[in-house]
Structures are given as structure tokens and as C-alpha cells.
Motif scaffolding. Structure first.
Motif, short mmCIF file in Angstrom:
data_model
loop_
_atom_site.label_atom_id
_atom_site.label_comp_id
_atom_site.label_asym_id
_atom_site.label_seq_id
_atom_site.Cartn_x
_atom_site.Cartn_y
_atom_site.Cartn_z
N ALA A 163 54.95 52.41 62.74
CA ALA A 163 54.45 52.32 61.66
C ALA A 163 52.90 52.13 61.64
N ARG A 169 55.34 48.12 58.74
CA ARG A 169 56.20 47.53 59.60
C ARG A 169 56.82 46.26 59.03
N GLU A 173 61.22 46.40 58.58
CA GLU A 173 61.87 45.16 59.39
C GLU A 173 62.58 44.38 58.33
N VAL A 181 60.36 48.33 65.54
CA VAL A 181 59.03 48.85 64.82
C VAL A 181 57.97 48.29 65.68
N HIS A 182 57.10 49.35 66.05
CA HIS A 182 55.61 49.21 66.53
C HIS A 182 54.38 49.46 65.56
N VAL A 183 53.32 48.95 65.77
CA VAL A 183 52.21 49.48 64.86
C VAL A 183 51.22 50.08 65.73
N LEU A 399 48.71 43.38 64.49
CA LEU A 399 50.02 42.97 64.32
C LEU A 399 50.28 41.96 63.33
#
Length: 401
Positions: A163, A169, A173, A181-183, A399
Motif C-alpha cells: 500500500a 493499508r 485490512e 499489507v505493507h506500507v 505506519l
């Protein structure tokens, strides 16, 4: 690893536009990976070797001024031609990295997984189909339902989702809890853009310069900026606006600019043309239509403005508003109230020392949290399933913002 990179709108710095994929691909190559890109182009076709990157260009016209159906045709043609191109390569890949928008690239990702058993990572920069639905481009209830189901399937089948913002994100989710999911946000190229700071007094001979660099499209709704520019002119504020880009509304805005003394429209430029204009400005304006869904994005022009050390002015809420207000590098104004922008700009006109500090804060934010090297390093670790970057201030801030 051998990585197949799917991005319909891939651009190089020589072309201008969004060069995120170019830098991410180059970063992966520097980490020892082999990267093959499949993209589309209005003029070029065939295989090009660009800075160690294998780029297959497919001849598929696309422009921001295309109507809805013509855009859909371009998207679907890219899907069809990419499938055929992959089949013709006879190459074995370890991983597919598939970038959306448009969401139709998900058809390619699912095809690669089903036919070749190729795991894919899905990069999400804008929330499709949510954004076009909220903007009224898709009205049929059945089609909306099918698009939402397709979106969720893409997330579910992906090895991981990348994301471009914390807001994206959170949305993914909430709609697909089982998805990892990773930013990895857009980045600030602090080695390319230079920040020039000085405390200066503004006047009609030395006005404060506000730049907008990006798309002149429906989602950007630059009429907010035009209204503010007119009010600045009426109130005789020493402020000028410089706009650079292209899009469906370019000709209309260019025509309007001829009737205004404080607004200049420049044609779309290369990355170096963007650098030249941006570094000459005092502030950067980032604009989106007044729709909540558009608050979730990760606009390039915001990160370029940070890298160049500019005061950031936005007309939308969300995570970016939180950041610029928290870090004191910019301000939000109500898009429906151009007078709010003139009032807030007037403070910086009267207190140039504050403008100087906000500009320095912007550059510091870019260097500490959003540098290109940091984002490339993070993506490399995610793709190779290495332990994530240590929990530093940058990680926590990205995050949780």
C-alpha cells in the motif's frame, strides 16, 4: 530473484511523470535482482534496455483526456497484450510485482498465478474501484458489486499487498483481514531535488511563488486553485501561481490563465523541467476533488515538494494533512473557501521567518522518513521475506500516521 514487473504507466526520468516504478526497479537491480518490465506506450514498442532494466513496450495509446469507455478499452487491451507477451518470453520468473492502477492489472496477476503458478505482490496506489465509483464514473449496481468482488479476490490471492499510504493499508485490512499489507509510500528524491532556503521579504516585484506540478484532471479539480488565485489577485496579495502538467482540463485552464496576471500554465515537462520549476517556487499546492476517498492517496507532488524544501499547501484531509500539521511544514485550506487560503498565506507573507522554518521542516521530513533509499531498502526486504527494517521513528511514523 527474477522479477516480472507489471506497470501500464511506466515512465523514465527522461519522459517525466511518475517515475516511482523506474526507481524501485533500479533499486531492486542494485540489490542483485533481475527485473523485466512490461508496460504500454503511445509511441514505442519492442524491447528496450534501460539502465539495466529490460522493458517491453506494448503499443497501447492512453491519455488523461480519454473518455470512460476509451480508457476501459486501453486497460483491457493492456491485459490481453501482456498475457501474450509473457507467453512469448519463455522465461521463468520467481515473482510478479503488479502495480495498480488500473485495477484491471489484477486480471494479469490472477492469470500469472493460475497459469504459471507465479506468486504476485500487488501494489495499490489508489483505491479502485472505490475512487471511480465515488466520483460517479461507475453507476450500475451490478457492475459495482462485481468490481468490489474482483478487488477483494486480487487482495486475497496476492502473496502480499504493498500500500502506498497508511490510509490505503487500513482500507484493505478492513475489507480483506487475511491479507498481509505493507506500507511503502511514494518517496522524496532528496539526492535529485535541492532545497534552497533564504529569508526574504515579498512584494509585487518579488512575489511568493506557489507551484502546482501534476495532472490537470477531474480528480484534481484545479478550480479550487483557480478560485484562490483570483482572490489573491483581487486582494492584491504578492502571490503568483505556476502550474505544470497535462490532462483533460489543461486547455481550459490554459485559456483561463491568459485572463489572469498572477497565474502561468506551463506544458508537461521532463523530470529535469519539473526540478527546475519546483526548485524556483516557495510553496507547492496539492489538489484533489472534495471527496473523502481521495484523501487516501500518496501523491508524487507532495513528496517532491518535501524533497525540494517547500511549504506544502493542500485542500484535502486525511493522513497527509495530519503529517504536515504535526511536522509544521504546511497547511490545509477548505477547498470551498478560497479566502481561507489567502488568510493563511498572508501569515507567511508577513512572517517570512516562519516560511523559512516550514521549508526546512519539509526537507527534514523528506530526509528522515521518505527518502528514496529508505523505501527501496524496505521493498527489497519485503520481497525477499527478510526481517523488516528495525522499528525506527521512520517506520512507526509511516505506519501510524
Amino acid at each position: 530473484m527474477k522479477i516480472l514487473y507489471i506497470h501500464q504507466y511506466f515512465k523514465t526520468p527522461a519522459e517525466g511523470g511518475c517515475v516511482r516504478s523506474y526507481h524501485l526497479a533500479r533499486g531492486l537491480i542494485s540489490q542483485g535482482h533481475e527485473v523485466t518490465m512490461i508496460t504500454a506506450h503511445n509511441e514505442w514498442s519492442g524491447l528496450h534496455e534501460i539502465d539495466g532494466l529490460h522493458v517491453h513496450y506494448l503499443p497501447i495509446p492512453y491519455a488523461n483526456h480519454f473518455g470512460f469507455m476509451r480508457r476501459v478499452w486501453s486497460f483491457l487491451k493492456y491485459v490481453s497484450m501482456t498475457k501474450r507477451k509473457v507467453a512469448s518470453l519463455h522465461a521463468r520468473f520467481d515473482l510478479a510485482y503488479v502495480m495498480t492502477t488500473p485495477l484491471t492489472t489484477g486480471l494479469i496477476a490472477l492469470h500469472l498465478k493460475e497459469k504459471y503458478n507465479l506468486p504476485f505482490y500487488f501494489e495499490v496506489g489508489d483505491l479502485w474501484p472505490e475512487a471511480p465509483i465515488k466520483m460517479g464514473a461507475v453507476k450500475n449496481g451490478l457492475i459495482k458489486n462485481l468490481l468490489y468482488r474482483f478487488e477483494k479476490k486480487c487482495y486475497f490471492e496476492a502473496q502480499k499487498v504493498i500500500a502506498l499510504s497508511p490510509a490505503i493499508r487500513n482500507y484493505i485490512e478492513s475489507n480483506s483481514p487475511e491479507t498481509k499489507v505493507h506500507v511503502v509510500p511514494n518517496f522524496s528524491d532528496v539526492t535529485f531535488f535541492e532545497a534552497h532556503y533564504k529569508i526574504q521579504r515579498f512584494s509585487s516585484e518579488n512575489p511568493l511563488k506557489v507551484g502546482y506540478i501534476g495532472t490537470f484532471g477531474a480528480a484534481n479539480h484545479l478550480d479550487y486553485l483557480l478560485d484562490a488565485a483570483r482572490l489573491c489577485e483581487e486582494r492584491k496579495l504578492p502571490v503568483v501561481f505556476n502550474l505544470m502538467g497535462d490532462g483533460a482540463h489543461f486547455n481550459r485552464i490554459k485559456k483561463i490563465s491568459r485572463q489572469m496576471k498572477n497565474l502561468t500554465v506551463h506544458p508537461f515537462g521532463t523530470t529535469h523541467a519539473v526540478k527546475s520549476l519546483l526548485e524556483s517556487q516557495d510553496a507547492v499546492y496539492v489538489s484533489f476533488k472534495n471527496l473523502e476517498i481521495l484523501n487516501t492517496g500518496s501523491p508524487n507532488k507532495f513528496f517532491d515538494g518535501l524533497a525540494a524544501g517547500k511549504l506544502i499547501i493542500i485542500n484535502f484531509g486525511g493522513w497527509i494533512r495530519h503529517i504536515i500539521e504535526e511536522k509544521k511544514c504546511g497547511f490545509y485550506h477548505d477547498p470551498l473557501d478560497p479566502g481561507e487560503l489567502t488568510r493563511k498565506l498572508s501569515v507567511f507573507l508577513k512572517e517570512p521567518e516562519m516560511l523559512y522554518q516550514y521549508q526546512r521542516n519539509a526537507r527534514a521530513l523528506a530526509e528522515k522518513y521518505y527518502s528514496k533509499d529508505l523505501q527501496v531498502q524496505k521493498l527489497g526486504k519485503i520481497l525477499t521475506n527478510q526481517k523488516h527494517l528495525s522499528v525506527s521513528d521512520s517506520e512507526v511514523y509511516i505506519l501510524t500516521a
